[in-house]
Enzyme design. Structure first.
Site, PDB file in Angstrom:
ATOM      1  N   ASP A 207      36.434  33.954  16.320  1.00 25.59           N
ATOM      2  CA  ASP A 207      37.350  35.097  16.297  1.00 25.59           C
ATOM      3  C   ASP A 207      37.597  35.527  14.846  1.00 25.59           C
ATOM      4  O   ASP A 207      37.814  34.686  13.969  1.00 25.59           O
ATOM      5  CB  ASP A 207      38.660  34.658  16.956  1.00 25.59           C
ATOM      6  CG  ASP A 207      39.605  35.815  17.240  1.00 25.59           C
ATOM      7  OD1 ASP A 207      39.215  36.712  17.992  1.00 25.59           O
ATOM      8  OD2 ASP A 207      40.727  35.805  16.703  1.00 25.59           O
ATOM      9  N   GLU A 266      25.507  19.855  13.889  1.00 25.94           N
ATOM     10  CA  GLU A 266      25.543  18.418  14.210  1.00 25.94           C
ATOM     11  C   GLU A 266      25.115  18.198  15.660  1.00 25.94           C
ATOM     12  O   GLU A 266      24.823  17.086  16.074  1.00 25.94           O
ATOM     13  CB  GLU A 266      26.972  17.864  14.037  1.00 25.94           C
ATOM     14  CG  GLU A 266      27.442  17.774  12.592  1.00 25.94           C
ATOM     15  CD  GLU A 266      28.949  17.469  12.496  1.00 25.94           C
ATOM     16  OE1 GLU A 266      29.588  17.151  13.529  1.00 25.94           O
ATOM     17  OE2 GLU A 266      29.480  17.584  11.376  1.00 25.94           O
TER      18      GLU A 266
HETATM   19  C1  GLC Z   1      39.990  39.444  17.855  1.00 26.72           C
HETATM   20  C2  GLC Z   1      40.054  39.497  19.360  1.00 26.72           C
HETATM   21  C3  GLC Z   1      41.292  40.258  19.755  1.00 26.72           C
HETATM   22  C4  GLC Z   1      42.493  39.535  19.223  1.00 26.72           C
HETATM   23  C5  GLC Z   1      42.380  39.325  17.717  1.00 26.72           C
HETATM   24  C6  GLC Z   1      43.369  38.305  17.233  1.00 26.72           C
HETATM   25  O1  GLC Z   1      39.796  40.682  17.296  1.00 26.72           O
HETATM   26  O2  GLC Z   1      38.885  40.075  19.856  1.00 26.72           O
HETATM   27  O3  GLC Z   1      41.373  40.401  21.136  1.00 26.72           O
HETATM   28  O4  GLC Z   1      43.663  40.250  19.503  1.00 26.72           O
HETATM   29  O5  GLC Z   1      41.121  38.820  17.341  1.00 26.72           O
HETATM   30  O6  GLC Z   1      42.990  37.023  17.651  1.00 26.72           O
END
Ligand code: GLC
Ligand code: CA
Length: 552
Positions: A207, A266
């Site tokens: 993310d 790993e």
């Molecule tokens: C990313 C995710 C989104 C989320 C953000 C914070 O962009 O795709 O849905 O709100 O990160 O984690």
């Protein structure tokens, strides 16, 4: 690329990925919210009906669910609403039995404010976890330490009266950013990664990977040069007032991603995929790492943000292909759970053309659940909204993109859940019953059959899967037509896409046969020199082996 390299292409370079949004996919226990058992019950659809190779499962970790689970209060456990660790093990086992890979979300940039680390961190300036998050004194004259604005609106800084300092939250106030410059944070988060890989995940989607490192001096962001906000992302207008040069994409992020990659390596055959915002292609390519020791697959979000225009798309795809380093491979999407759905952004006809584009480009395609049905955004009444990004004045809800998967034309709630309709996580689509899987299956004119066909043609075609890409400037081609070829040895495909609403005639100097068209009513399948494209029509042409001799 040598023949040997082609043979050793790794599974994620041959795969089609399906983005499943867990709470919206299938409810296994009747409480109105999708869950892991519901996903397990849907695997035959994914592997046998649709024919995808991997599922990227949205976050299912312990969470107060203010940001659909991207606010994690416990990394090494399953949120009870979604199931148990045993359900995750069942998912992995059931998926692997069907040759399906499981990719999990890895959210290293921030936690929930309910995470015990943050509870400790905010308790006092001297707590051992204080430096696990980003705390700063107020600016000299008072107020936030700098001018950075949040994607969720307002400042990224929140004052904690108890200790007289501000903490950084790039997203919601309830999502404090972790401090990756603290080695204890790095080692804890790499431990999280090992936990899920050991448990059988085939890979991770990282993310906001470009945000893990910020300017260590916390300098102000400059005001935005161009006033236009990003029309293709759903961000708070506050975010668009400045150039986000210091709060993200600091060069130190590459060191962190290399560490993450080392942990992924790993384990055998595991993939790292990075969510990184749209950026110029040379900067995007840096995420592969200097010696391809960065992430395996950085998302090419710039494509999502390109206007639906043949010339612009052609240019951007050339940019993408040209910037991809030898031996590297992109991951592609034309939408996701944060953006408008394709059927809404482009309309139902061009959404079919988009499916063909996505599934015929060089790069691993990612299909958002429901796009294979032509599901459109569904307005969600305020009282039922879940996305806390919409709670701040001017905030935009991403809920319309995330409504439940419509499985059945006849079952209650489209087969998504047995719960009372008022108890559903989000309301079910008004496009039911036509949009349901059961309505579309075996209807040759349906979106679902188009996706199935495209995925199966791609699977059988080395050219489409991993062949070379070259844009073709069809002589006299009108501006709303995009044409390119994909080649691998004897397999030669030409893709011609009409992004306009007028029929077009192209002189392509190829002979072959149309193997897929976005227009179910197309009847003429042989192509000799001339391709007639209907309005909103895309075709994949299998070029005859002797076509070139013929046209010399
Ligand atoms: C990313 C995710 C989104 C989320 C953000 C914070 O962009 O795709 O849905 O709100 O990160 O984690
Ligand atoms: Ca449930």
């Amino acid at each position: 690329m040598t023949a040997d390299m082609r043979q050793t292409r790794r599974w994620w370079e041959r795969a089609v990925i399906y983005e499943n949004h867990l709470p919206s996919f299938r409810d296994g226990n009747g409480d109105g919210i999708g869950d892991l058992p519901g996903l397990v019950a849907s695997l035959d659809y994914l592997s046998e009906v649709l024919g995808v190779d991997a599922v990227w499962v949205g976050p299912f970790f312990r969470s107060p669910l203010l940001d659909h689970g991207y606010d994690i209060s416990g990394y090494d456990d399953v949120e009870p609403v979604y199931g148990t660790l045993a359900d995750f093990d069942t998912l992995v086992e059931a998926a692997h039995r069907r040759q399906l890979k499981i990719i999990v979300d890895y959210v290293p940039n921030h936690t929930s404010d309910q995470h015990p680390w943050f509870v400790a961190s905010r308790s006092s300036r001297t707590n051992a976890k204080r430096d696990w998050y980003v705390w700063r004194d107020p600016a000299p004259g008072g107020g936030p330490p700098n001018n950075w604005t949040s994607e969720a609106g307002g400042s990224v800084w929140e004052f904690a009266a108890g200790t007289g300092q501000y903490y950084l939250h790039s997203h919601l106030v309830e999502q404090p950013d972790l401090n990756w410059r603290n080695p204890h944070v790095a080692s804890a988060l790499l431990g999280v990664l090992r936990f899920w890989l050991r448990r059988g995940a085939d890979g991770v989607r990282i993310d906001v990977a470009h945000m893990l490192m910020k300017d260590p001096e916390f300098r102000d962001n400059p005001p935005r040069r161009s006033p236009l906000a990003n029309r293709y992302d759903i961000q708070h207008p506050d975010f668009a007032v400045q150039e986000h040069v210091h709060d993200r994409r600091h060069p130190d992020v590459f060191g962190v991603l290399t560490e993450i990659r080392r942990v992924v390596d790993e384990f055998d055959e595991r993939v790292s995929i990075a969510e990184i915002e749209g950026m110029p292609w040379d900067e995007w390519a840096a995420y592969f790492g200097r010696n391809l020791d960065g992430v395996h697959l950085p998302f090419a979000f710039r494509l999502i943000e390109t206007p639906w225009d043949a010339a612009a798309l052609g240019r951007e795809i050339d940019g993408l292909v040209g910037a991809t380093p030898p031996g590297a491979w992109p991951v592609l999407a034309l939408g996701n759970h944060d953006r408008q759905r394709l059927a809404t952004r482009l309309g139902p006809r061009q959404a079919r053309v988009a499916a063909m584009l996505l599934l015929s480009l060089p790069g691993t395609p990612t299909v958002l659940y429901g796009d294979e049905l032509g599901l459109a955004d569904q307005p969600v009444p305020e009282a039922r909204q879940r996305d806390h990004f919409a709670r701040r004045k001017g905030g935009i809800s991403r809920d319309p993109t995330r409504t439940p998967m419509p499985w059945s034309a006849t079952a209650p709630n489209g087969g998504f859940s047995d719960a009372d309709p008022d108890d559903l996580w989000l309301p079910i689509s008004v496009q039911l019953p036509a949009v349901a899987v059961t309505s579309q299956l075996n209807d040759p004119a349906s979106m679902l059959e188009l996706y199935r066909h495209l995925i199966s043609v791609r699977r059988k075609s080395p050219a489409l899967r991993h062949g070379t890409y070259r844009r073709i400037d069809a002589s006299g081609a009108p501006p709303d037509v995009l044409v390119y070829e994909r080649r691998d040895a004897a397999d030669h495909k030409v893709v011609a896409l009409n992004l306009g609403a007028d029929a077009r005639i192209l002189h392509l100097a190829v002979d072959g046969a149309v193997v897929v068209s976005t227009r179910p009513e197309r009847s003429a399948n042989r192509i000799a020199d001339i391709v007639e494209l209907g309005a909103d029509e895309g075709v994949v042409i299998d070029v005859d082996p002797d076509s070139e001799e013929h046209h010399q």
